[in-house]
Design a protein around this motif. Structure first.
Motif, PDB file in Angstrom:
ATOM      1  N   SER A 198      -0.234   1.743 -11.202  1.00  0.00           N
ATOM      2  CA  SER A 198       0.364   2.815 -10.402  1.00  0.00           C
ATOM      3  C   SER A 198       1.627   2.383  -9.657  1.00  0.00           C
ATOM      4  CB  SER A 198      -0.655   3.317  -9.378  1.00  0.00           C
ATOM      5  OG  SER A 198      -0.909   2.300  -8.406  1.00  0.00           O
TER       6      SER A 198
ATOM      7  N   GLU B 221     -16.592  -1.330  -2.957  1.00  0.00           N
ATOM      8  CA  GLU B 221     -15.659  -1.468  -4.065  1.00  0.00           C
ATOM      9  C   GLU B 221     -16.244  -2.497  -5.028  1.00  0.00           C
ATOM     10  OE1 GLU B 221     -11.023  -2.833  -4.766  1.00  0.00           O
ATOM     11  OE2 GLU B 221     -11.761  -2.579  -2.725  1.00  0.00           O
TER      12      GLU B 221
ATOM     13  N   THR C 183      -0.513  -0.262  -4.069  1.00  0.00           N
ATOM     14  CA  THR C 183      -1.904  -0.629  -3.842  1.00  0.00           C
ATOM     15  C   THR C 183      -2.546   0.353  -2.859  1.00  0.00           C
ATOM     16  OG1 THR C 183      -1.577  -2.057  -1.915  1.00  0.00           O
ATOM     17  CG2 THR C 183      -1.205  -3.065  -4.093  1.00  0.00           C
ATOM     18  N   GLU C 184      -3.803   0.116  -2.550  1.00  0.00           N
ATOM     19  CA  GLU C 184      -4.500   0.933  -1.549  1.00  0.00           C
ATOM     20  C   GLU C 184      -4.486   0.252  -0.186  1.00  0.00           C
ATOM     21  OE1 GLU C 184      -8.327   2.238  -2.932  1.00  0.00           O
ATOM     22  OE2 GLU C 184      -7.519   2.783  -4.884  1.00  0.00           O
ATOM     23  N   GLY C 185      -3.586  -0.713  -0.009  1.00  0.00           N
ATOM     24  CA  GLY C 185      -3.459  -1.433   1.259  1.00  0.00           C
ATOM     25  C   GLY C 185      -3.326  -2.929   1.060  1.00  0.00           C
TER      26      GLY C 185
ATOM     27  N   GLN D 294      -4.590   3.519   3.441  1.00  0.00           N
ATOM     28  CA  GLN D 294      -3.860   2.975   2.299  1.00  0.00           C
ATOM     29  C   GLN D 294      -2.612   2.205   2.719  1.00  0.00           C
ATOM     30  OE1 GLN D 294      -3.348   5.685  -0.975  1.00  0.00           O
ATOM     31  NE2 GLN D 294      -5.536   5.785  -1.290  1.00  0.00           N
TER      32      GLN D 294
ATOM     33  N   GLY E 115       0.790  -1.224   0.000  1.00  0.00           N
ATOM     34  CA  GLY E 115       0.000   0.000   0.000  1.00  0.00           C
ATOM     35  C   GLY E 115       0.822   1.274   0.000  1.00  0.00           C
ATOM     36  N   ARG E 116       0.242   2.330  -0.587  1.00  0.00           N
ATOM     37  CA  ARG E 116       0.885   3.652  -0.617  1.00  0.00           C
ATOM     38  C   ARG E 116       1.227   4.139   0.784  1.00  0.00           C
ATOM     39  NH1 ARG E 116      -2.973   3.951  -4.349  1.00  0.00           N
ATOM     40  NH2 ARG E 116      -2.323   4.473  -6.444  1.00  0.00           N
TER      41      ARG E 116
ATOM     42  N   GLY F  55      -9.028   3.398   5.142  1.00  0.00           N
ATOM     43  CA  GLY F  55      -8.667   4.577   4.367  1.00  0.00           C
ATOM     44  C   GLY F  55      -7.232   5.031   4.486  1.00  0.00           C
TER      45      GLY F  55
END
Length: 154
Positions: free
Chosen positions: A124, A86, A127-129, A27, A14-15, A25
């Motif tokens: 990208s 999602e 990931t978002e986590g 990430q 994750g970012r 939230g």
């Protein structure tokens, strides 16, 4: 770092980096042992994976609730759905092969994080986590019969 039987595996995370105090939230990818629950795949794009895990072909109305205030939080849902969610049937290829990981699911605690998956790499580069692996590595991993993965902040 992702480890299987003590061996480091190349992966995207994750970012928000790695966190032992994961929250919705942020990430971030949670630290700890994450058991494999079951596998989703896009039958219109990839072949069914070889694994002893439960395997389910995704459908266009599959989703995952990421709304901490909803009773379906951190659970698979059918779309349309009134809570924030999602969509699992995506235009990109991230969820063409996807393992649901056991994070915040026994019991589910509102706000502790949801939809932590092992999936294919996003364009990208982060990931978002979730955790992302190349398709050959992901297929090999779920075919081995390993019970899950260990994520450490080494």
């Amino acid at each position: 770092m992702l480890f299987i039987n003590g061996e480091a595996i190349p992966a995207l995370i994750g970012r928000g980096g790695l966190r032992s105090d994961k929250s919705e939230g942020d990430q971030a990818t949670p630290v700890g042992f994450l058991p494999f629950r079951h596998v989703f795949y896009r039958a219109d794009r990839v072949s069914r994976p070889l694994t002893r895990l439960r395997v389910e072909a995704l459908a266009p109305d599959d989703g995952w609730c990421d709304d901490p205030s909803h009773r379906d939080y951190n659970r698979q849902i059918t779309l349309p759905h009134e809570g924030r969610h999602e969509r699992l049937w995506r235009d990109d290829h991230c969820y063409d092969l996807c393992v649901i990981l056991g994070w915040n699911d026994d019991p589910v605690i509102a706000g502790r994080g949801s939809a932590i998956f092992l999936h294919l790499p996003p364009a990208s580069g982060a990931t978002e986590g979730c955790i992302a692996l190349t398709e050959p590595l992901l297929r090999a991993l779920i075919q081995t019969g390993e019970p899950g993965i260990e994520i450490r902040a080494d």
